[in-house]
Write an enzyme that holds these catalytic residues in place. Structure first.
Site: not given
Length: 552
Positions: A223, A218, A216
């Site tokens: 870079d 995110k 889950h």
């Protein structure tokens, strides 16, 4: 009343006098939680007494604060005893406001990437907007090969196996062309929970198998730039699904940490191949065919090695910067021409992976709720209101003021869904009503307020909290990332968020404005709220909710 208010302080001081305080506090917390639930059935709780026992005690900083270094600046320095601390300038932190801004920034960052693109999400959708992202990745990879001096650009994508494999056209089929064309530069890892195995795995159909546990996290990284969010890689999250997003620009140490974290989870995941099969990393225990205990132990070590090594690096950097023999003052740095902005903001990554016995986010969140003093304000928001028992008890049993923002049924992501899923918004209404009734029964409605978000044509997925210290009109700390503060976030899924602590008034104002914009689209919950037709819950939903609430 004064005696009641003093009880949490008394308990914390008592625990502070005992050896092995963190372990003892954790044990007392578990025992108190169980005893409290049984006692609730017989009589009303006394939250002022229970609150300090429902959470582990505040972790102790091994050395006294120093007036020269970050831990001497703010009151949340105890977090650095658990995780790496990253000091940055607030000028490198930007709060995003909308899905469209998030989407455009993502595409721009992919196009500009030269060394690495790292993306961790629940899934990648299959619509035209998601295809735009894939096309951006393909174009950037193509440029890296055609450049006069070919770059070593690497793309690493981490998704959930069950959610990413749903249907014929899915996250896997969207990414296969990249894997086939750039096999040396692209890695796609699919996390499979070790709790879904055997006959259970064979019998559970699609969608239902996702309730057992998910990847889950995110995190979107380009870079040395990082986006932390609760948003997935799907069209609604780019258009009309409200979430939260923070952009950390030119923060190489933070980017390195999250790259290593995603790599670690990727190593204990299944690797997507160009022919749409999956393989285990060589030498790794299989997540659902191998021994579960051995797999979880190996995964714990792999992830904790990342956290501990980063923490060690940051401590060494801290010692060199603030306690080295050649310590310079800010005036010395300015005189020498060093115009780097001063550190006024600290980032702490909080990881929660209960299947691997990693509970850092839970510990920090419970401690923050426990220590919120009288006069402090906590704004807590979640797209799915289903707080754990421990979190509910802390909200009801501490002294800070709480404003909890949740989705009205119409903006719940499951509203209008087919089949049993269509009843999920009603189940959340039932949980909300139970909590509201408890707030009223304890006489806490002036201190704990529920608010429902509503926006025509939108859904609501924002989660996190803002902490305003007593006497302050601006937040000093925010939590932002993937956890929803529910049972799933704490016990089933892999989660990550960051705590941002800042002394910068400009960044505090950004965070305050973010909070205000979300809460402005809400209405205060009252008894009348549950008399509305849209809040009527069928009997079968009320009966089933206690049995299934830990799965959604």
């Amino acid at each position: 009343m004064a005696a009641a208010a003093a009880r949490p302080v008394f308990w914390r001081r008592l625990l502070g006098l005992l050896p092995g305080r963190p372990g003892l506090a954790a044990l007392l917390g578990r025992l108190s939680d169980r005893l409290g639930r049984n006692r609730d059935r017989r009589r009303r709780r006394s939250p002022w007494l229970l609150a300090p026992l429902l959470s582990p005690a505040v972790p102790q900083v091994p050395s006294p604060p120093c007036c020269l270094c970050p831990e001497g600046v703010h009151r949340f320095q105890w977090i650095r005893s658990l995780v790496p601390e990253f000091g940055v300038s607030s000028s490198h932190v930007r709060v995003l406001a909308s899905p469209a801004e998030f989407f455009e920034l993502m595409k721009g960052q992919i196009r500009a990437a030269q060394r690495r693109v790292v993306m961790a999400s629940l899934y990648l959708g299959t619509g035209p907007l998601e295809q735009e992202l894939v096309d951006c990745l393909e174009s950037t990879l193509e440029k890296s090969l055609q450049a006069k001096f070919p770059s070593d650009l690497k793309v690493s994508i981490l998704l959930d196996f069950t959610r990413g494999s749903r249907g014929r056209k899915n996250s896997r089929t969207m990414l296969l062309p990249l894997l086939q064309r750039f096999p040396e530069q692209v890695r796609v890892s699919l996390f499979h929970t070790p709790n879904l195995r055997g006959l259970f795995r064979l019998l559970l159909p699609e969608r239902l198998n996702e309730t057992i546990g998910l990847q889950h996290i995110k995190v979107y990284l380009f870079d040395d730039n990082v986006i932390l969010s609760g948003a997935n890689l799907s069209d609604s999250y780019f258009t009309n699904r409200q979430d939260r997003y923070v952009f950390l620009q030119d923060c190489p140490e933070i980017a390195d940490f999250f790259t290593e974290l995603v790599d670690a989870v990727g190593d204990v995941s299944l690797q997507l191949q160009g022919d749409d099969t999956v393989q285990v990393v060589e030498g790794m225990v299989h997540p659902y065919k191998g021994d579960r205990a051995a797999y979880c132990k190996a995964a714990n070590k792999r992830v904790m090695d990342v956290i501990n090594s980063a923490r060690t690096r940051q401590q060494m950097l801290h010692a060199q910067t603030f306690h080295g023999d050649s310590l310079w003052t800010q005036e010395d740095a300015a005189a020498s021409g060093d115009r780097r902005p001063a550190l006024d903001t600290w980032i702490y990554p909080l990881i929660q992976m209960k299947p691997f016995a990693i509970q850092i986010d839970e510990l920090v969140t419970e401690t923050l709720l426990t220590e919120a003093e009288r006069g402090a304000r906590v704004y807590l928001t979640t797209g799915y209101f289903n707080l754990t028992q421990a979190y509910m008890d802390l909200v009801l049993g501490t002294r800070a003021e709480y404003q909890i923002l949740l989705a009205s049924p119409e903006v719940n992501g499951f509203f209008g869904a087919k089949g049993v899923a269509g009843a999920i918004p009603a189940a959340y209404v039932h949980i909300e009503r139970q909590f509201y009734s408890e707030v009223r029964s304890l006489g806490q409605q002036e201190r704990v307020q529920l608010q429902e978000y509503w926006r025509r044509g939108w859904t609501f997925h924002a989660k996190g909290l803002w902490l305003y210290l007593a006497g302050s009109s601006l937040p000093s700390l925010t939590l932002i990332g993937s956890p929803n503060f529910g049972y799933r976030s704490v016990h089933r899924d892999l989660e990550a968020q960051i705590a941002i602590v800042t002394e910068s008034r400009a960044l505090q104002q950004q965070l305050h404005q973010e909070q205000e914009q979300l809460y402005l689209r809400s209405g205060v919950v009252s008894s009348a709220t549950f008399e509305q037709p849209s809040r009527q819950v069928q009997l079968w939903v009320k009966m089933v909710t206690p049995l299934i609430k830990n799965f959604f």
